[in-house]
Write a protein that holds these residues in place. Structure first.
Motif, PDB file in Angstrom:
ATOM      1  N   ARG A 239      -2.383  23.908   6.193  1.00 29.30           N
ATOM      2  CA  ARG A 239      -2.424  22.454   6.196  1.00 29.30           C
ATOM      3  C   ARG A 239      -3.840  21.950   5.927  1.00 29.30           C
ATOM      4  O   ARG A 239      -4.027  20.927   5.241  1.00 29.30           O
ATOM      5  N   ALA A 240      -4.835  22.658   6.432  1.00 29.67           N
ATOM      6  CA  ALA A 240      -6.227  22.267   6.190  1.00 29.67           C
ATOM      7  C   ALA A 240      -6.548  22.331   4.696  1.00 29.67           C
ATOM      8  O   ALA A 240      -7.199  21.437   4.141  1.00 29.67           O
ATOM      9  N   VAL A 241      -6.080  23.397   4.035  1.00 30.21           N
ATOM     10  CA  VAL A 241      -6.290  23.520   2.596  1.00 30.21           C
ATOM     11  C   VAL A 241      -5.502  22.445   1.858  1.00 30.21           C
ATOM     12  O   VAL A 241      -6.005  21.798   0.919  1.00 30.21           O
ATOM     13  N   ASP A 242      -4.263  22.241   2.266  1.00 29.79           N
ATOM     14  CA  ASP A 242      -3.399  21.220   1.672  1.00 29.79           C
ATOM     15  C   ASP A 242      -4.076  19.851   1.737  1.00 29.79           C
ATOM     16  O   ASP A 242      -4.134  19.112   0.746  1.00 29.79           O
ATOM     17  N   THR A 243      -4.615  19.507   2.889  1.00 30.95           N
ATOM     18  CA  THR A 243      -5.273  18.212   3.076  1.00 30.95           C
ATOM     19  C   THR A 243      -6.530  18.102   2.218  1.00 30.95           C
ATOM     20  O   THR A 243      -6.808  17.039   1.645  1.00 30.95           O
ATOM     21  N   ALA A 244      -7.272  19.197   2.133  1.00 31.13           N
ATOM     22  CA  ALA A 244      -8.484  19.185   1.305  1.00 31.13           C
ATOM     23  C   ALA A 244      -8.150  18.950  -0.158  1.00 31.13           C
ATOM     24  O   ALA A 244      -8.822  18.174  -0.848  1.00 31.13           O
ATOM     25  N   VAL A 245      -7.103  19.613  -0.654  1.00 26.00           N
ATOM     26  CA  VAL A 245      -6.668  19.392  -2.033  1.00 26.00           C
ATOM     27  C   VAL A 245      -6.219  17.939  -2.211  1.00 26.00           C
ATOM     28  O   VAL A 245      -6.478  17.306  -3.237  1.00 26.00           O
ATOM     29  N   GLY A 246      -5.578  17.405  -1.170  1.00 26.59           N
ATOM     30  CA  GLY A 246      -5.104  16.031  -1.236  1.00 26.59           C
ATOM     31  C   GLY A 246      -6.206  15.012  -1.404  1.00 26.59           C
ATOM     32  O   GLY A 246      -5.968  13.912  -1.919  1.00 26.59           O
TER      33      GLY A 246
ATOM     34  N   GLY B  61       0.828  -1.193   0.000  1.00 25.05           N
ATOM     35  CA  GLY B  61       0.000   0.000   0.000  1.00 25.05           C
ATOM     36  C   GLY B  61       0.868   1.250   0.000  1.00 25.05           C
ATOM     37  O   GLY B  61       2.077   1.193   0.247  1.00 25.05           O
ATOM     38  N   SER B  62       0.247   2.377  -0.303  1.00 26.08           N
ATOM     39  CA  SER B  62       0.985   3.641  -0.322  1.00 26.08           C
ATOM     40  C   SER B  62       0.046   4.781   0.051  1.00 26.08           C
ATOM     41  O   SER B  62      -1.170   4.682  -0.136  1.00 26.08           O
ATOM     42  N   GLU B  63       0.636   5.849   0.584  1.00 30.02           N
ATOM     43  CA  GLU B  63      -0.085   7.078   0.892  1.00 30.02           C
ATOM     44  C   GLU B  63       0.708   8.236   0.305  1.00 30.02           C
ATOM     45  O   GLU B  63       1.947   8.178   0.226  1.00 30.02           O
ATOM     46  N   HIS B  64       0.009   9.295  -0.077  1.00 27.27           N
ATOM     47  CA  HIS B  64       0.650  10.425  -0.738  1.00 27.27           C
ATOM     48  C   HIS B  64       0.086  11.707  -0.141  1.00 27.27           C
ATOM     49  O   HIS B  64      -1.126  11.853  -0.002  1.00 27.27           O
TER      50      HIS B  64
ATOM     51  N   ARG C 184      -8.933  14.813  -6.913  1.00 22.36           N
ATOM     52  CA  ARG C 184      -8.184  14.112  -7.958  1.00 22.36           C
ATOM     53  C   ARG C 184      -6.790  14.698  -8.162  1.00 22.36           C
ATOM     54  O   ARG C 184      -5.894  14.031  -8.680  1.00 22.36           O
ATOM     55  N   LEU C 185      -6.625  15.964  -7.779  1.00 20.99           N
ATOM     56  CA  LEU C 185      -5.318  16.605  -7.929  1.00 20.99           C
ATOM     57  C   LEU C 185      -4.332  16.170  -6.851  1.00 20.99           C
ATOM     58  O   LEU C 185      -3.124  16.360  -7.003  1.00 20.99           O
ATOM     59  N   GLY C 186      -4.860  15.624  -5.770  1.00 19.68           N
ATOM     60  CA  GLY C 186      -4.012  15.299  -4.632  1.00 19.68           C
ATOM     61  C   GLY C 186      -2.872  14.372  -4.960  1.00 19.68           C
ATOM     62  O   GLY C 186      -1.719  14.628  -4.602  1.00 19.68           O
ATOM     63  N   ARG C 187      -3.187  13.293  -5.654  1.00 16.91           N
ATOM     64  CA  ARG C 187      -2.145  12.307  -5.947  1.00 16.91           C
ATOM     65  C   ARG C 187      -1.033  12.868  -6.847  1.00 16.91           C
ATOM     66  O   ARG C 187       0.151  12.759  -6.505  1.00 16.91           O
ATOM     67  N   PRO C 188      -1.340  13.478  -7.981  1.00 20.15           N
ATOM     68  CA  PRO C 188      -0.245  13.978  -8.827  1.00 20.15           C
ATOM     69  C   PRO C 188       0.520  15.149  -8.215  1.00 20.15           C
ATOM     70  O   PRO C 188       1.690  15.370  -8.562  1.00 20.15           O
TER      71      PRO C 188
END
Length: 235
Positions: free
Chosen positions: A209-216, A185-188, A219-223
């Motif tokens: 960090r809250a915004v960062d996590t929301a973006v994560g 497994g993996s997390e990004h 669909r954009l989070g992974r790339p």
């Protein structure tokens, strides 16, 4: 390994945690510890080796939670910081610190249930040899993190005096295959690079960090993720 001389200096060891894991850096510390706990659980009685254990922030935590743990590092000043941390927390009789080379681990095959390394592979000049050694001494599990090539980390990387090694997914898969490991497994995470968080106070960092996590979570989070946590099993 990149920056080996710098890393082994006494003053670097004394200031290492304060510079990286105070202020907004606490959010990084919390996330990394959560990733390690989740990957290695259950910890009670588990034989664990940490590669490049530094000042022992993970080793002491895992010893508190019941692991039988060894930490290895090239820096004696870092290890001294780790031993002092373990004494203060009352877990110094549950863990061992050793000075050694991660490319030639002084342990027999299959000696540990799990082997992990955090904040290490970005400095590795020969990652295949390091990962191969981790896999050799692990009976079951290998866990590590990387900084991602196609992320904002690549921009931040250009500002660093030593730079750091960045990885594509394809390169990580190739390394795993070469070491005889299968990805479980993996997390990004972290669209914003670590350096950004370390430069701002905790109270300012938390909304980012809250915004960062929301973006994560989109669909954009992974790339866009700048950090990946890889959980593998010995084939």
């Amino acid at each position: 390994m990149k920056g080996a001389e710098w890393y082994q200096a006494d003053d670097v060891a004394e200031e290492y945690d304060a510079k990286r894991f105070s202020g907004g850096g606490r959010l990084i510390d919390d996330r990394e510890k959560a990733a390690v706990r989740r990957a290695l659980a259950p910890l009670e009685g588990k034989r664990v080796l940490e590669i490049a254990c530094g000042t022992g922030r993970f080793t002491a935590m895992l010893a508190q939670e019941g692991a039988d743990i060894v930490g290895i590092d090239i820096s004696e000043p870092m290890l001294q910081q780790g031993r002092e941390r373990a004494r203060q927390l009352g877990v110094d009789d549950h863990l061992e610190y050793m000075r050694g080379d991660a490319a030639r681990l002084p342990f027999p095959d299959d000696h540990f249930d799990a082997v992990f390394a955090m904040r290490f592979f970005h400095l590795a000049d020969t990652p295949a040899s390091f990962l191969g050694e981790m896999a050799r001494v692990a009976e079951s599990q290998v866990f590590f993190d990387t900084f991602n090539r196609y992320s904002l980390r690549s921009l931040y990387n250009s500002l660093l005096p030593m730079g750091s090694r960045l990885y594509s997914d394809r390169e990580v898969y190739r390394l795993l295959d070469g070491a005889g490991l299968q990805l479980e497994g993996s997390e990004h995470d972290f669209v914003l690079p670590y350096g950004f968080y370390r430069k701002i106070p905790d109270g300012v960092a938390r909304p980012f960090r809250a915004v960062d996590t929301a973006v994560g979570r989109t669909r954009l989070g992974r790339p866009l993720a700048s950090v990946s946590y890889w959980d593998a099993r010995v084939a």
